[in-house]
Design an enzyme around this catalytic site. Structure first.
Site, PDB file in Angstrom:
ATOM      1  N   MET A  30       2.050  41.525 -43.137  1.00 30.66           N
ATOM      2  CA  MET A  30       2.357  41.414 -44.568  1.00 30.66           C
ATOM      3  C   MET A  30       3.021  42.712 -45.034  1.00 30.66           C
ATOM      4  O   MET A  30       3.043  43.026 -46.220  1.00 30.66           O
ATOM      5  CB  MET A  30       1.092  41.111 -45.366  1.00 30.66           C
ATOM      6  CG  MET A  30       0.470  39.780 -44.938  1.00 30.66           C
ATOM      7  SD  MET A  30      -0.515  38.977 -46.191  1.00 30.66           S
ATOM      8  CE  MET A  30      -1.824  40.140 -46.379  1.00 30.66           C
ATOM      9  N   GLY A  31       3.571  43.471 -44.075  1.00 29.96           N
ATOM     10  CA  GLY A  31       4.312  44.682 -44.423  1.00 29.96           C
ATOM     11  C   GLY A  31       3.418  45.873 -44.670  1.00 29.96           C
ATOM     12  O   GLY A  31       2.254  45.881 -44.271  1.00 29.96           O
ATOM     13  N   LEU A  33       3.840  48.760 -43.211  1.00 27.20           N
ATOM     14  CA  LEU A  33       3.526  48.967 -41.795  1.00 27.20           C
ATOM     15  C   LEU A  33       2.988  50.374 -41.520  1.00 27.20           C
ATOM     16  O   LEU A  33       3.463  51.348 -42.095  1.00 27.20           O
ATOM     17  CB  LEU A  33       4.782  48.712 -40.957  1.00 27.20           C
ATOM     18  CG  LEU A  33       5.413  47.328 -41.130  1.00 27.20           C
ATOM     19  CD1 LEU A  33       6.629  47.181 -40.225  1.00 27.20           C
ATOM     20  CD2 LEU A  33       4.407  46.215 -40.852  1.00 27.20           C
ATOM     21  N   HIS A  34       1.995  50.434 -40.657  1.00 26.61           N
ATOM     22  CA  HIS A  34       1.401  51.711 -40.250  1.00 26.61           C
ATOM     23  C   HIS A  34       1.294  51.723 -38.725  1.00 26.61           C
ATOM     24  O   HIS A  34       1.715  50.764 -38.054  1.00 26.61           O
ATOM     25  CB  HIS A  34       0.042  51.911 -40.919  1.00 26.61           C
ATOM     26  CG  HIS A  34      -0.871  50.726 -40.802  1.00 26.61           C
ATOM     27  ND1 HIS A  34      -1.395  50.315 -39.597  1.00 26.61           N
ATOM     28  CD2 HIS A  34      -1.323  49.837 -41.723  1.00 26.61           C
ATOM     29  CE1 HIS A  34      -2.151  49.262 -39.795  1.00 26.61           C
ATOM     30  NE2 HIS A  34      -2.119  48.930 -41.066  1.00 26.61           N
ATOM     31  N   GLY A  36      -1.008  51.128 -36.769  1.00 29.01           N
ATOM     32  CA  GLY A  36      -1.689  49.962 -36.200  1.00 29.01           C
ATOM     33  C   GLY A  36      -0.684  48.844 -35.917  1.00 29.01           C
ATOM     34  O   GLY A  36      -0.653  48.269 -34.819  1.00 29.01           O
ATOM     35  N   HIS A  37       0.173  48.553 -36.908  1.00 27.66           N
ATOM     36  CA  HIS A  37       1.193  47.511 -36.710  1.00 27.66           C
ATOM     37  C   HIS A  37       2.157  47.919 -35.576  1.00 27.66           C
ATOM     38  O   HIS A  37       2.539  47.089 -34.750  1.00 27.66           O
ATOM     39  CB  HIS A  37       2.035  47.327 -37.978  1.00 27.66           C
ATOM     40  CG  HIS A  37       1.281  46.783 -39.146  1.00 27.66           C
ATOM     41  ND1 HIS A  37       1.047  47.512 -40.275  1.00 27.66           N
ATOM     42  CD2 HIS A  37       0.714  45.568 -39.357  1.00 27.66           C
ATOM     43  CE1 HIS A  37       0.372  46.781 -41.151  1.00 27.66           C
ATOM     44  NE2 HIS A  37       0.151  45.598 -40.619  1.00 27.66           N
ATOM     45  N   SER A 187      -5.320  50.323 -42.106  1.00 29.06           N
ATOM     46  CA  SER A 187      -5.122  49.089 -42.873  1.00 29.06           C
ATOM     47  C   SER A 187      -4.112  49.389 -43.974  1.00 29.06           C
ATOM     48  O   SER A 187      -4.067  50.518 -44.486  1.00 29.06           O
ATOM     49  CB  SER A 187      -6.462  48.682 -43.501  1.00 29.06           C
ATOM     50  OG  SER A 187      -6.249  47.836 -44.608  1.00 29.06           O
ATOM     51  N   ARG A 189      -4.309  48.479 -46.884  1.00 28.67           N
ATOM     52  CA  ARG A 189      -5.064  48.776 -48.108  1.00 28.67           C
ATOM     53  C   ARG A 189      -5.443  50.253 -48.219  1.00 28.67           C
ATOM     54  O   ARG A 189      -5.760  50.729 -49.310  1.00 28.67           O
ATOM     55  CB  ARG A 189      -6.338  47.933 -48.172  1.00 28.67           C
ATOM     56  CG  ARG A 189      -6.043  46.484 -48.458  1.00 28.67           C
ATOM     57  CD  ARG A 189      -7.273  45.650 -48.191  1.00 28.67           C
ATOM     58  NE  ARG A 189      -6.905  44.260 -48.040  1.00 28.67           N
ATOM     59  CZ  ARG A 189      -6.888  43.385 -49.017  1.00 28.67           C
ATOM     60  NH1 ARG A 189      -7.217  43.763 -50.227  1.00 28.67           N
ATOM     61  NH2 ARG A 189      -6.530  42.146 -48.805  1.00 28.67           N
TER      62      ARG A 189
HETATM   63  O1  PAF Z   1      -3.197  40.041 -40.819  1.00 30.70           O
HETATM   64  C1  PAF Z   1      -2.291  39.825 -41.640  1.00 30.70           C
HETATM   65  O2  PAF Z   1      -1.521  40.723 -42.021  1.00 30.70           O
HETATM   66  C2  PAF Z   1      -2.112  38.425 -42.186  1.00 30.70           C
HETATM   67  O3  PAF Z   1      -3.324  37.787 -42.370  1.00 30.70           O
HETATM   68  C3  PAF Z   1      -1.145  37.550 -41.341  1.00 30.70           C
HETATM   69  C4  PAF Z   1      -1.694  37.304 -39.944  1.00 30.70           C
HETATM   70  C5  PAF Z   1       0.206  38.228 -41.250  1.00 30.70           C
HETATM   71  C6  PAF Z   1      -0.945  36.188 -42.024  1.00 30.70           C
HETATM   72  O4  PAF Z   1      -0.393  36.321 -43.270  1.00 30.70           O
END
Ligand code: PAF
Length: 277
Positions: A30-31, A33-34, A36-37, A187, A189
């Protein structure tokens, strides 16, 4: 890096990739990005010829509209990070590419056995939103593999179950949680946290490791829940559950196959974490 904002354009690119018999890994996000992503992207790159990252802030998985509106949007920064990380394709669909008739007129996917506890219980409708969007993203990207982080452990299990139940032809790759230097799980958040809140948030992982290392886990849960309260951390849950079925295992003789899960609010910021026991 190719960027697609329309499903029709992505679809043409996917057809070409498939014609050339190349494999695809999907990292749905969901963007905001850090690291972890980016670790998920690194794993995806090792797994397949083509890595697709999707960024879609899925309104259907927010049970709290305020939370949805406040969700951090940092597309320009995200694009830079993905370019530096050599991602092949970024898919940033518009709402009409995912839910052409609106979410309420879309067919929903509801997993039935793992979603009545933990986040599923505390965020009604959340996993229906997650399953539905992930199924759509898998179909639109034609991915052979999907990389998901253990930080959202319940989400990982629920998506795996959906894929199994619906015979979706895709392999799930799980990736370890990446942590801040104070052990807070990374996260999106976390970007809402002030320096003081960041310090307080480190108590979440300290609580988990404290319980993991304790002899009497039941007693330690009570003790550390009190400690969190004193630091004005509001617990949603702090539970020991089976790492496959998510059944409560607090009274079992061995915690060999269990995980410890926490969700808590620091002011109005909801954070989650989990560790293996
Ligand atoms: O983990 C997330 O960021 C979301 O739940 C996902 C898997 C992209 C679905 O919207």
């Amino acid at each position: 890096m190719q960027i697609y904002t329309k499903y029709a354009d992505l679809s043409k690119a996917i057809q070409e990739i498939k014609t050339n018999s190349k494999s695809i890994s999907l990292v749905p996000t969901m963007g905001n990005l850090h690291a972890g992503h980016l670790s998920l992207i690194d794993i995806a790159k090792q797994q397949s010829d083509i890595t697709i990252c999707s960024i879609f802030i899925n309104p259907a998985q927010f049970n709290d509209q305020k939370d949805f509106k406040q969700y951090p949007q940092t597309l320009e920064f995200d694009i830079e990070k993905l370019k530096q990380n050599n991602t092949n394709i970024l898919y940033v669909p518009r709402i009409q590419d995912i839910y052409p008739n609106g979410f309420h007129k879309t067919t929903h996917i509801t997993e039935k056995t793992l979603t009545n506890v933990l986040c599923g219980k505390h965020r009604p409708g959340h996993f229906t939103g997650v399953c539905t969007v992930v199924a759509i993203l898998i179909n639109q990207t034609g991915a052979d593999k999907i990389v998901l982080g253990e930080k959202d452990y319940q989400q990982l299990l629920v998506i795996k179950k959906m894929i199994w139940d619906l015979s979706i032809q895709i392999q799930v790759i799980k990736a370890p949680t990446i942590r801040h230097e104070n052990n807070l799980a990374l996260s999106s958040r976390n970007s809402h946290l002030s320096l003081q809140q960041l310090k307080t948030a480190s108590l979440l992982n300290k609580t988990l490791t404290g319980i993991k290392n304790s002899f009497d886990k039941k007693q330690e849960i009570i003790k550390l829940s009190e400690m969190l309260k004193k630091h004005k951390i509001k617990l949603d849950y702090l539970e020991i559950r089976d790492n496959k079925t998510l059944k409560n295992t607090i009274n079992s003789k061995t915690y060999k196959n269990s995980r410890l899960f926490i969700a808590a609010f620091i002011d109005n910021i909801r954070l989650i974490d989990n560790i293996r026991l």
